[in-house]
Design a protein around this motif. Sequence first.
Motif, PDB file in Angstrom:
ATOM      1  N   MET A   1      -7.597 -16.806  35.846  1.00  0.00           N
ATOM      2  CA  MET A   1      -6.260 -17.069  36.345  1.00  0.00           C
ATOM      3  C   MET A   1      -5.307 -15.983  35.879  1.00  0.00           C
ATOM      4  SD  MET A   1      -3.810 -20.365  35.706  1.00  0.00           S
ATOM      5  CE  MET A   1      -5.201 -21.251  35.166  1.00  0.00           C
ATOM      6  N   GLN A   2      -4.804 -16.014  34.621  1.00  0.00           N
ATOM      7  CA  GLN A   2      -3.905 -14.978  34.149  1.00  0.00           C
ATOM      8  C   GLN A   2      -4.626 -14.032  33.220  1.00  0.00           C
ATOM      9  OE1 GLN A   2      -3.672 -18.103  32.935  1.00  0.00           O
ATOM     10  NE2 GLN A   2      -3.737 -17.872  30.738  1.00  0.00           N
ATOM     11  N   VAL A   3      -4.160 -12.812  33.149  1.00  0.00           N
ATOM     12  CA  VAL A   3      -4.769 -11.806  32.299  1.00  0.00           C
ATOM     13  C   VAL A   3      -4.099 -11.809  30.927  1.00  0.00           C
ATOM     14  CG1 VAL A   3      -5.129  -9.325  32.029  1.00  0.00           C
ATOM     15  CG2 VAL A   3      -5.419 -10.395  34.258  1.00  0.00           C
ATOM     16  N   ASN A  50      -5.407 -24.653  25.652  1.00  0.00           N
ATOM     17  CA  ASN A  50      -4.868 -24.975  26.974  1.00  0.00           C
ATOM     18  C   ASN A  50      -3.409 -24.560  27.045  1.00  0.00           C
ATOM     19  OD1 ASN A  50      -7.249 -26.349  27.984  1.00  0.00           O
ATOM     20  ND2 ASN A  50      -6.736 -27.962  26.518  1.00  0.00           N
ATOM     21  N   TYR A  51      -2.965 -24.239  28.257  1.00  0.00           N
ATOM     22  CA  TYR A  51      -1.579 -23.832  28.467  1.00  0.00           C
ATOM     23  C   TYR A  51      -0.832 -24.909  29.234  1.00  0.00           C
ATOM     24  CZ  TYR A  51      -3.186 -19.177  27.168  1.00  0.00           C
ATOM     25  OH  TYR A  51      -3.717 -18.106  26.502  1.00  0.00           O
ATOM     26  N   PHE A  52       0.389 -25.181  28.747  1.00  0.00           N
ATOM     27  CA  PHE A  52       1.284 -26.115  29.407  1.00  0.00           C
ATOM     28  C   PHE A  52       2.620 -25.415  29.627  1.00  0.00           C
ATOM     29  CE2 PHE A  52      -1.742 -28.531  26.949  1.00  0.00           C
ATOM     30  CZ  PHE A  52      -2.195 -29.457  27.874  1.00  0.00           C
ATOM     31  N   VAL A  53       3.362 -25.911  30.598  1.00  0.00           N
ATOM     32  CA  VAL A  53       4.671 -25.351  30.903  1.00  0.00           C
ATOM     33  C   VAL A  53       5.680 -26.482  30.815  1.00  0.00           C
ATOM     34  CG1 VAL A  53       6.062 -24.153  32.627  1.00  0.00           C
ATOM     35  CG2 VAL A  53       3.626 -23.610  32.396  1.00  0.00           C
ATOM     36  N   THR A  68      -1.848 -24.462  35.417  1.00  0.00           N
ATOM     37  CA  THR A  68      -2.452 -24.459  36.753  1.00  0.00           C
ATOM     38  C   THR A  68      -1.569 -25.188  37.757  1.00  0.00           C
ATOM     39  OG1 THR A  68      -4.646 -24.361  35.778  1.00  0.00           O
ATOM     40  CG2 THR A  68      -4.515 -25.084  38.066  1.00  0.00           C
ATOM     41  N   PHE A  69      -1.057 -26.346  37.375  1.00  0.00           N
ATOM     42  CA  PHE A  69      -0.190 -27.123  38.271  1.00  0.00           C
ATOM     43  C   PHE A  69       1.117 -26.364  38.518  1.00  0.00           C
ATOM     44  CE2 PHE A  69       2.762 -30.413  39.536  1.00  0.00           C
ATOM     45  CZ  PHE A  69       1.995 -31.204  40.384  1.00  0.00           C
ATOM     46  N   PHE A  70       1.676 -25.788  37.455  1.00  0.00           N
ATOM     47  CA  PHE A  70       2.917 -25.022  37.576  1.00  0.00           C
ATOM     48  C   PHE A  70       2.746 -23.857  38.553  1.00  0.00           C
ATOM     49  CE2 PHE A  70       5.678 -21.537  36.145  1.00  0.00           C
ATOM     50  CZ  PHE A  70       6.921 -22.172  36.178  1.00  0.00           C
ATOM     51  N   LEU A  71       1.646 -23.123  38.403  1.00  0.00           N
ATOM     52  CA  LEU A  71       1.392 -21.990  39.301  1.00  0.00           C
ATOM     53  C   LEU A  71       1.218 -22.456  40.740  1.00  0.00           C
ATOM     54  CD1 LEU A  71      -1.013 -19.857  37.090  1.00  0.00           C
ATOM     55  CD2 LEU A  71       1.401 -19.410  37.588  1.00  0.00           C
ATOM     56  N   ALA A  72       0.600 -23.626  40.942  1.00  0.00           N
ATOM     57  CA  ALA A  72       0.430 -24.171  42.293  1.00  0.00           C
ATOM     58  C   ALA A  72       1.774 -24.512  42.921  1.00  0.00           C
ATOM     59  CB  ALA A  72      -0.471 -25.403  42.255  1.00  0.00           C
ATOM     60  N   ASP A  73       2.768 -24.863  42.090  1.00  0.00           N
ATOM     61  CA  ASP A  73       4.117 -25.142  42.594  1.00  0.00           C
ATOM     62  C   ASP A  73       4.864 -23.868  42.989  1.00  0.00           C
ATOM     63  OD1 ASP A  73       4.232 -27.890  42.586  1.00  0.00           O
ATOM     64  OD2 ASP A  73       5.537 -28.062  40.833  1.00  0.00           O
ATOM     65  N   LEU A 185       6.238  -8.767  28.924  1.00  0.00           N
ATOM     66  CA  LEU A 185       4.810  -8.605  28.646  1.00  0.00           C
ATOM     67  C   LEU A 185       4.010  -8.249  29.876  1.00  0.00           C
ATOM     68  CD1 LEU A 185       4.078 -11.583  26.235  1.00  0.00           C
ATOM     69  CD2 LEU A 185       4.650  -9.219  25.679  1.00  0.00           C
ATOM     70  N   GLY A 186       4.517  -8.643  31.035  1.00  0.00           N
ATOM     71  CA  GLY A 186       3.796  -8.375  32.267  1.00  0.00           C
ATOM     72  C   GLY A 186       3.937  -9.536  33.236  1.00  0.00           C
ATOM     73  N   ARG A 187       3.191  -9.436  34.300  1.00  0.00           N
ATOM     74  CA  ARG A 187       3.240 -10.440  35.365  1.00  0.00           C
ATOM     75  C   ARG A 187       1.966 -11.272  35.337  1.00  0.00           C
ATOM     76  NH1 ARG A 187       5.815  -8.138  40.310  1.00  0.00           N
ATOM     77  NH2 ARG A 187       7.568  -8.720  39.020  1.00  0.00           N
ATOM     78  N   LEU A 188       2.129 -12.581  35.485  1.00  0.00           N
ATOM     79  CA  LEU A 188       0.943 -13.444  35.558  1.00  0.00           C
ATOM     80  C   LEU A 188       0.158 -13.141  36.804  1.00  0.00           C
ATOM     81  CD1 LEU A 188       2.020 -17.053  34.488  1.00  0.00           C
ATOM     82  CD2 LEU A 188       0.671 -15.401  33.227  1.00  0.00           C
ATOM     83  N   ARG A 189      -1.118 -13.095  36.664  1.00  0.00           N
ATOM     84  CA  ARG A 189      -2.009 -12.895  37.818  1.00  0.00           C
ATOM     85  C   ARG A 189      -2.697 -14.210  38.103  1.00  0.00           C
ATOM     86  NH1 ARG A 189      -0.879  -7.930  37.996  1.00  0.00           N
ATOM     87  NH2 ARG A 189      -1.397  -6.325  36.519  1.00  0.00           N
ATOM     88  N   ARG A 190      -2.863 -14.482  39.377  1.00  0.00           N
ATOM     89  CA  ARG A 190      -3.474 -15.758  39.776  1.00  0.00           C
ATOM     90  C   ARG A 190      -4.931 -15.592  40.073  1.00  0.00           C
ATOM     91  NH1 ARG A 190       1.515 -18.652  41.244  1.00  0.00           N
ATOM     92  NH2 ARG A 190       3.046 -17.033  41.181  1.00  0.00           N
TER      93      ARG A 190
END
Length: 190
Positions: A1-3, A50-53, A68-73, A185-190
């Motif tokens: 998902m993210q790098v 695990n990552y949460f937002v 994962t849910f946050f990115l889907a939004d 830091l950079g951009r999240l990659r999906r």
Amino acid sequence: MQVLELKSGDLLFIQASTEKLSRLIAASTQADMNQSNYTHVALVKRQNGNYFVLHVAPEYGCVRQTLTFFLADHPKQAIDVYRLTATKIDFEQVITRAESLLGQPYNHSFIKDQPGYYCSEFICEVFKPAAIFHEQPMCFGSQQTILPAWHAYYQRLGLPIPVGQLGSSPNSLIKENVPQNLAWLGRLRR
């Protein structure tokens, strides 16, 4: 998902979407046309790998979601990661403060004495002990103007436009704190 290797306390700044409110916020708060235009900000919590937002959204209020849910939004929006560089921040305390606000409603008015929070107000609140983020007089258009859509927006709410009242936006948090307190830091990659 993210790098990127995310840490608790990292901030996710989301660029403007095609959604009406996002476009309106973008048009009102972008300070520099050469910079990214952010309309949402969220806080990362890392727990047991695990990552949460933790963030505030109109459809959820103050909420904790999996990354994962946050990115889907936000499927088409660019999401930039920033890390606070101040060394005296107790990120456990920040996360605890953020979690204590979960379940609060979204503050559609952007007025501090109204119930709930909006995204950047939530970030200012949870980092308040660290005194990193400061509120600024709010604007609702460029060069002291108010965009017509804000008049209609506040008319529907039955409230005056809080122009000049203290508040924040994702763009104001960036403008005020890069490079002295926030490092990209950079951009999240999906």
